[in-house]
Scaffold this active site. Structure first.
Site, PDB file in Angstrom:
ATOM      1  N   CYS A 194     -79.345 -21.672  36.342  1.00 37.08           N
ATOM      2  CA  CYS A 194     -79.304 -20.347  35.728  1.00 37.08           C
ATOM      3  C   CYS A 194     -80.644 -20.062  35.073  1.00 37.08           C
ATOM      4  O   CYS A 194     -81.235 -20.940  34.434  1.00 37.08           O
ATOM      5  CB  CYS A 194     -78.188 -20.303  34.674  1.00 37.08           C
ATOM      6  SG  CYS A 194     -78.011 -18.689  33.885  1.00 37.08           S
ATOM      7  N   HIS A 240     -71.297 -15.676  40.013  1.00 35.79           N
ATOM      8  CA  HIS A 240     -72.178 -16.189  38.943  1.00 35.79           C
ATOM      9  C   HIS A 240     -72.680 -15.018  38.088  1.00 35.79           C
ATOM     10  O   HIS A 240     -72.689 -15.099  36.851  1.00 35.79           O
ATOM     11  CB  HIS A 240     -73.360 -16.957  39.555  1.00 35.79           C
ATOM     12  CG  HIS A 240     -74.353 -17.467  38.551  1.00 35.79           C
ATOM     13  ND1 HIS A 240     -74.567 -18.803  38.314  1.00 35.79           N
ATOM     14  CD2 HIS A 240     -75.211 -16.806  37.740  1.00 35.79           C
ATOM     15  CE1 HIS A 240     -75.503 -18.935  37.375  1.00 35.79           C
ATOM     16  NE2 HIS A 240     -75.906 -17.741  37.003  1.00 35.79           N
ATOM     17  N   GLU A 241     -73.038 -13.921  38.758  1.00 43.00           N
ATOM     18  CA  GLU A 241     -73.562 -12.746  38.012  1.00 43.00           C
ATOM     19  C   GLU A 241     -72.467 -12.032  37.234  1.00 43.00           C
ATOM     20  O   GLU A 241     -72.677 -11.623  36.091  1.00 43.00           O
ATOM     21  CB  GLU A 241     -74.257 -11.780  38.978  1.00 43.00           C
ATOM     22  CG  GLU A 241     -75.432 -12.369  39.735  1.00 43.00           C
ATOM     23  CD  GLU A 241     -76.406 -13.106  38.832  1.00 43.00           C
ATOM     24  OE1 GLU A 241     -76.896 -14.174  39.252  1.00 43.00           O
ATOM     25  OE2 GLU A 241     -76.657 -12.663  37.695  1.00 43.00           O
ATOM     26  N   HIS A 280     -71.849 -13.517  33.994  1.00 37.56           N
ATOM     27  CA  HIS A 280     -72.795 -13.118  32.943  1.00 37.56           C
ATOM     28  C   HIS A 280     -72.320 -11.852  32.234  1.00 37.56           C
ATOM     29  O   HIS A 280     -72.543 -11.677  31.039  1.00 37.56           O
ATOM     30  CB  HIS A 280     -74.202 -12.880  33.517  1.00 37.56           C
ATOM     31  CG  HIS A 280     -75.006 -14.129  33.682  1.00 37.56           C
ATOM     32  ND1 HIS A 280     -75.283 -14.995  32.648  1.00 37.56           N
ATOM     33  CD2 HIS A 280     -75.611 -14.662  34.769  1.00 37.56           C
ATOM     34  CE1 HIS A 280     -76.024 -16.001  33.088  1.00 37.56           C
ATOM     35  NE2 HIS A 280     -76.225 -15.822  34.377  1.00 37.56           N
TER      36      HIS A 280
HETATM   37  O1  LIG Z   1     -79.309 -17.040  36.340  1.00 44.99           O
HETATM   38  C1  LIG Z   1     -78.952 -16.269  37.237  1.00 44.99           C
HETATM   39  O2  LIG Z   1     -78.025 -15.482  37.114  1.00 44.99           O
HETATM   40  C2  LIG Z   1     -79.635 -16.367  38.564  1.00 44.99           C
HETATM   41  C3  LIG Z   1     -79.258 -17.610  39.252  1.00 44.99           C
HETATM   42  C4  LIG Z   1     -78.111 -17.258  40.161  1.00 44.99           C
HETATM   43  C5  LIG Z   1     -77.381 -18.361  40.848  1.00 44.99           C
HETATM   44  C6  LIG Z   1     -77.651 -19.691  40.665  1.00 44.99           C
HETATM   45  C7  LIG Z   1     -76.927 -20.656  41.354  1.00 44.99           C
HETATM   46  C8  LIG Z   1     -75.894 -20.298  42.197  1.00 44.99           C
HETATM   47  C9  LIG Z   1     -75.620 -18.973  42.368  1.00 44.99           C
HETATM   48  C10 LIG Z   1     -76.359 -18.014  41.692  1.00 44.99           C
HETATM   49  C11 LIG Z   1     -80.557 -18.092  39.846  1.00 44.99           C
HETATM   50  O3  LIG Z   1     -80.710 -17.586  41.111  1.00 44.99           O
HETATM   51  S1  LIG Z   1     -80.790 -19.797  39.673  1.00 44.99           S
HETATM   52  C12 LIG Z   1     -82.100 -20.203  40.624  1.00 44.99           C
HETATM   53  C13 LIG Z   1     -81.791 -20.277  42.081  1.00 44.99           C
HETATM   54  C14 LIG Z   1     -82.671 -19.728  42.946  1.00 44.99           C
HETATM   55  C15 LIG Z   1     -82.434 -19.803  44.299  1.00 44.99           C
HETATM   56  C16 LIG Z   1     -81.290 -20.436  44.775  1.00 44.99           C
HETATM   57  C17 LIG Z   1     -80.383 -20.986  43.893  1.00 44.99           C
HETATM   58  C18 LIG Z   1     -80.637 -20.918  42.520  1.00 44.99           C
HETATM   59 NI    NI Z   2     -77.264 -17.248  35.498  1.00 46.15          NI
END
Ligand SMILES: O=C(O)C[C@@H](Cc1ccccc1)[C@H](O)SCc1ccccc1
Ligand code: NI
EC number: 3.5.1.88
Length: 187
Positions: A114, A157-158, A161
């Site tokens: 994250c 995941h979003e 948040h």
């Molecule tokens: O913090 C966030 O919301 C963005 C996350 C989203 C995410 C992470 C893991 C699994 C699903 C969604 C970032 O994209 S974390 C960094 C990342 C970048 C590319 C691929 C996986 C994770």
């Molecule tokens: Ni996140």
């Protein structure tokens, strides 16, 4: 332009609050924020810009992560096919809502990370394998789509948040890699 300095980290209260719905017609401010969040994701996935701007790669970003308690998230899931330029899913979601989901569950084999969590937290984050999502786009059009596998995981995941939930809230503390029968592991 959004950079890592604008992304708040765990401990900041907005990350643990339930975000407010936006109203339509969208304000210029809410439209601008959606555009900037998508621009961040595009920059973060461009090796040169990510290097220049020192960005962590991201496939999703939610408004609470830039300290805005609104139900807005940008999602940019690149195609798994390296020869394709078309993303698997790309849109800015306003007031997103999961209408229904599969019984089957799924998790990322590598766990999750994250942008608001500056540490590795190991373990399976078990989510719904397939979802039916309703949201409004920047033009105020109502969308209803079905997602599965990685795009479905990213959107969940979003949406977490927007409800003050962080990925590691889902990890089994006693056995972080415990998996029930039938959970799809996405590699
Ligand atoms: O913090 C966030 O919301 C963005 C996350 C989203 C995410 C992470 C893991 C699994 C699903 C969604 C970032 O994209 S974390 C960094 C990342 C970048 C590319 C691929 C996986 C994770
Ligand atoms: Ni996140």
């Amino acid at each position: 332009m959004i950079t890592m300095d604008d992304i708040i980290r765990e401990g900041r209260p907005t990350l643990r609050k339930v975000a407010e719905e936006v109203t339509f017609p969208l304000s210029d401010e809410d439209k601008k924020l959606g555009k900037e969040m998508m621009e961040f994701l595009e920059n973060s996935q461009d090796p040169q810009k990510a290097e220049e701007l020192q960005l962590r790669g991201g496939v999703g970003l939610a408004a609470p992560q830039v300290d805005v308690g609104k139900r807005i998230t940008a999602v940019l899931v690149p195609s798994m096919d390296p020869d394709s330029d078309e993303p698997e899913f790309k849109d800015v979601l306003y007031n997103p809502k999961i209408l229904s989901h599969s019984v089957q569950q799924a998790c990322m084999g590598e766990g999750e990370g994250c942008l608001s969590v500056d540490r590795d937290v190991a373990g399976y984050v078990v989510r719904q394998a397939r979802i039916t999502l309703r949201y409004y786009n920047a033009e105020g059009e109502k969308k209803k789509i079905r997602l599965k596998n990685y795009p479905a995981v990213v959107v969940q995941h979003e949406l977490d948040h927007l409800n003050g939930v962080l990925f590691y809230d889902h990890i089994n503390e006693d056995n972080p890699f415990a998996l029930n029968e039938g959970v799809l592991v996405i590699e």
